[in-house]
Write a protein that holds these residues in place. Sequence first.
Motif, PDB file in Angstrom:
ATOM      1  N   ALA A 110       0.832  -1.200   0.000  1.00 10.16           N
ATOM      2  CA  ALA A 110       0.000   0.000   0.000  1.00 10.16           C
ATOM      3  C   ALA A 110       0.869   1.254   0.000  1.00 10.16           C
ATOM      4  N   GLY A 111       0.487   2.220  -0.826  1.00  6.98           N
ATOM      5  CA  GLY A 111       1.221   3.476  -0.913  1.00  6.98           C
ATOM      6  C   GLY A 111       2.447   3.433  -1.789  1.00  6.98           C
ATOM      7  N   GLU A 144      -6.423  -4.785  -9.211  1.00  2.00           N
ATOM      8  CA  GLU A 144      -7.598  -5.199  -8.430  1.00  2.00           C
ATOM      9  C   GLU A 144      -7.197  -5.694  -7.048  1.00  2.00           C
ATOM     10  N   LEU A 145      -6.089  -6.418  -6.972  1.00  7.08           N
ATOM     11  CA  LEU A 145      -5.658  -6.999  -5.704  1.00  7.08           C
ATOM     12  C   LEU A 145      -4.947  -5.987  -4.806  1.00  7.08           C
ATOM     13  N   LEU A 146      -4.491  -4.884  -5.399  1.00  3.93           N
ATOM     14  CA  LEU A 146      -3.710  -3.888  -4.655  1.00  3.93           C
ATOM     15  C   LEU A 146      -4.364  -2.515  -4.760  1.00  3.93           C
ATOM     16  N   PRO A 147      -5.537  -2.340  -4.185  1.00  2.00           N
ATOM     17  CA  PRO A 147      -6.243  -1.053  -4.316  1.00  2.00           C
ATOM     18  C   PRO A 147      -5.506   0.112  -3.674  1.00  2.00           C
ATOM     19  N   GLY A 148      -4.599  -0.159  -2.746  1.00  2.00           N
ATOM     20  CA  GLY A 148      -3.853   0.910  -2.102  1.00  2.00           C
ATOM     21  C   GLY A 148      -2.552   1.256  -2.785  1.00  2.00           C
ATOM     22  N   SER A 149      -2.229   0.573  -3.885  1.00  2.00           N
ATOM     23  CA  SER A 149      -0.971   0.789  -4.606  1.00  2.00           C
ATOM     24  C   SER A 149      -1.227   1.478  -5.938  1.00  2.00           C
ATOM     25  N   THR A 150      -0.172   2.046  -6.510  1.00  2.00           N
ATOM     26  CA  THR A 150      -0.242   2.601  -7.859  1.00  2.00           C
ATOM     27  C   THR A 150       0.426   1.602  -8.791  1.00  2.00           C
ATOM     28  N   VAL A 151      -0.368   0.887  -9.563  1.00  5.45           N
ATOM     29  CA  VAL A 151       0.144  -0.218 -10.374  1.00  5.45           C
ATOM     30  C   VAL A 151       0.474   0.267 -11.784  1.00  5.45           C
TER      31      VAL A 151
END
Length: 237
Positions: A110-111, A144-151
């Motif tokens: 996240a972040g 989708e699996l990492l809503p808190g990340s910038t993919v």
Amino acid sequence: MSTDTGSTGSGPDSGDAPDVTAHTVAVLGGTGPQGRGLAGRFAAAGIPVVLGSREAARAASVAADVQASWGGSVTGAANADAARAADVVVVACPWDGHADLLRDLADQLAGKVVVDCVNPLGFDKQGPYALRVEEGSAAQQAAELLPGSTVTAAFHHLSAVLLEDTEVASLDTDVLVLGDDRAATDLVRALADAVPGLRGVYAGRLRNAGQVEALTANLIAVNRRYKAHAGVRVTDV
């Protein structure tokens, strides 16, 4: 999975490129050929690197070998600790473990800017082929699996053989970078530009990652036929 003259800020539309040496980069799946190769190239460019693996001891051992070959700063840690230690995280794990790995690391990631370079491919007697991914691509599954990340998505078309070869000074290929956040794609393009010979090229939003991942199957077919380590070069930019 990998296939077979740049400097920081040399890519198209680079403007004032971010200083990638100010970022620590984790490579999850860093003990595999592509992960090792990327880690070594980043370290040689002055970027601090943390290799991630399911086993911390194996990560530490491989990291020591990579540092001995390439110099720079390379350490090893369990995947969760590697993700926690970095602000940019490259996902280079096998496709069959992709979803489970990211699901387990959602809090640690996240972040952070996550760079997915996983290619969902299958192989049969006729050769490589792209697998259908419900979300559209490995990168979209990551988002989708990492809503808190910038993919973002990048580094799909690099030969692991060339990446790991310390005798190859320049890789001479473009890196297609996809994502929905301008600052993140600029950072990932600068990360590519830091490696001699690589050039980061913005190639669209994350929804377009599927065809970029699938193109790897075509490059593998080229490499098998011509006994080469082909990459991608974008013209007129």
